[in-house]
Write a protein that holds these residues in place. Structure first.
Motif, PDB file in Angstrom:
ATOM      1  N   GLU A 104      34.184  22.131  -0.436  1.00 46.87           N
ATOM      2  CA  GLU A 104      33.134  21.223  -0.893  1.00 46.87           C
ATOM      3  C   GLU A 104      32.938  21.280  -2.420  1.00 46.87           C
ATOM      4  O   GLU A 104      32.954  20.252  -3.103  1.00 46.87           O
ATOM      5  CB  GLU A 104      31.842  21.592  -0.169  1.00 46.87           C
ATOM      6  CG  GLU A 104      30.607  20.828  -0.574  1.00 46.87           C
ATOM      7  CD  GLU A 104      29.373  21.316   0.178  1.00 46.87           C
ATOM      8  OE1 GLU A 104      28.359  20.616   0.086  1.00 46.87           O
ATOM      9  OE2 GLU A 104      29.413  22.388   0.839  1.00 46.87           O
ATOM     10  N   TYR A 105      32.751  22.452  -2.957  1.00 49.20           N
ATOM     11  CA  TYR A 105      32.486  22.661  -4.384  1.00 49.20           C
ATOM     12  C   TYR A 105      33.651  22.196  -5.255  1.00 49.20           C
ATOM     13  O   TYR A 105      33.472  21.473  -6.227  1.00 49.20           O
ATOM     14  CB  TYR A 105      32.184  24.143  -4.609  1.00 49.20           C
ATOM     15  CG  TYR A 105      32.126  24.596  -6.042  1.00 49.20           C
ATOM     16  CD1 TYR A 105      31.042  24.281  -6.855  1.00 49.20           C
ATOM     17  CD2 TYR A 105      33.147  25.375  -6.581  1.00 49.20           C
ATOM     18  CE1 TYR A 105      30.978  24.718  -8.164  1.00 49.20           C
ATOM     19  CE2 TYR A 105      33.091  25.829  -7.886  1.00 49.20           C
ATOM     20  CZ  TYR A 105      32.009  25.491  -8.667  1.00 49.20           C
ATOM     21  OH  TYR A 105      31.953  25.927  -9.965  1.00 49.20           O
ATOM     22  N   VAL A 108      33.983  18.354  -5.326  1.00 46.70           N
ATOM     23  CA  VAL A 108      33.003  17.688  -6.189  1.00 46.70           C
ATOM     24  C   VAL A 108      33.400  17.821  -7.656  1.00 46.70           C
ATOM     25  O   VAL A 108      33.391  16.825  -8.404  1.00 46.70           O
ATOM     26  CB  VAL A 108      31.577  18.225  -5.944  1.00 46.70           C
ATOM     27  CG1 VAL A 108      30.600  17.711  -7.004  1.00 46.70           C
ATOM     28  CG2 VAL A 108      31.098  17.830  -4.553  1.00 46.70           C
ATOM     29  N   VAL A 111      36.486  15.547  -8.368  1.00 48.56           N
ATOM     30  CA  VAL A 111      36.195  14.110  -8.374  1.00 48.56           C
ATOM     31  C   VAL A 111      35.356  13.729  -9.591  1.00 48.56           C
ATOM     32  O   VAL A 111      35.593  12.678 -10.201  1.00 48.56           O
ATOM     33  CB  VAL A 111      35.529  13.675  -7.051  1.00 48.56           C
ATOM     34  CG1 VAL A 111      35.025  12.248  -7.129  1.00 48.56           C
ATOM     35  CG2 VAL A 111      36.522  13.825  -5.901  1.00 48.56           C
ATOM     36  N   VAL A 112      34.411  14.558  -9.984  1.00 50.34           N
ATOM     37  CA  VAL A 112      33.628  14.268 -11.197  1.00 50.34           C
ATOM     38  C   VAL A 112      34.535  14.294 -12.422  1.00 50.34           C
ATOM     39  O   VAL A 112      34.438  13.430 -13.303  1.00 50.34           O
ATOM     40  CB  VAL A 112      32.439  15.242 -11.349  1.00 50.34           C
ATOM     41  CG1 VAL A 112      31.762  15.076 -12.712  1.00 50.34           C
ATOM     42  CG2 VAL A 112      31.426  15.012 -10.236  1.00 50.34           C
TER      43      VAL A 112
END
Length: 173
Positions: A104-105, A108, A111-112
């Motif tokens: 998850e981390y 993110v 993608v950012v």
């Protein structure tokens, strides 16, 4: 200056400082370089000490470049690559959620970083001041393309997972 420029600055600062902190932690936190090297070796990467230093340099360097808004697509590529390696080797098998050591981390952050490659650093950046902003599909293409190539190169040269012991029919029963 538009609100988009402030939003891009906030994203660059948060991801950049996060990457710097992560790199510093690999360097002087917890197990320091020897501990980081053992961890990388445990993931199947040869030359753990080299991997630890490459990680430290890449994370601190990419983070600093993002904070400054300098060479943004390349800084984004470095973040995406680090997160790809982490996601593939350390987190993928654990599922999605970070509280279960999942990806998850790292997803993110990757993608950012890719979004920053697409959108560019904004007006409040050295890229803008030097008139070297690369945005849109070109910036995103650089960020994703360089990240995938760097990840593939690193894994093809250094990834050697431990062999899985063979089981016999008798052991299965």
């Amino acid at each position: 200056m538009e609100v988009t420029d402030v939003a891009l600055l906030l994203l660059r600062l948060v991801v950049g400082v996060t990457m710097i902190a992560h790199g510093v932690n690999h360097w002087i936190g917890g197990g320091r370089i020897p501990g980081t090297a053992r961890w990388f070796s445990g993931l199947g990467l040869r030359n753990g000490v080299l991997q630890a230093w490459l990680s430290v340099i890449t994370e601190i360097g990419a983070g600093a470049l993002l904070v400054l808004g300098l060479f943004t697509p390349l800084a984004a590529a470095a973040v995406v690559s680090v997160m790809l390696v982490a996601g593939l080797l350390a987190h993928r098998a654990n599922g999605f959620f970070v509280f279960k050591e999942g990806y998850e981390y790292v997803l993110v952050l990757a993608v950012v970083a890719l979004a920053l490659g697409l959108l560019g650093p904004g007006w409040l950046s050295l890229d803008h001041a030097a008139d070297i902003e690369i945005t849109g599909w070109a910036g995103g293409g650089i960020a994703l393309g360089v990240a995938v190539l760097a990840t593939a190169a690193l894994l093809s040269v250094f990834y050697r997972p431990a062999p899985v012991p063979e089981t016999t029919t008798e052991e299965v029963r």
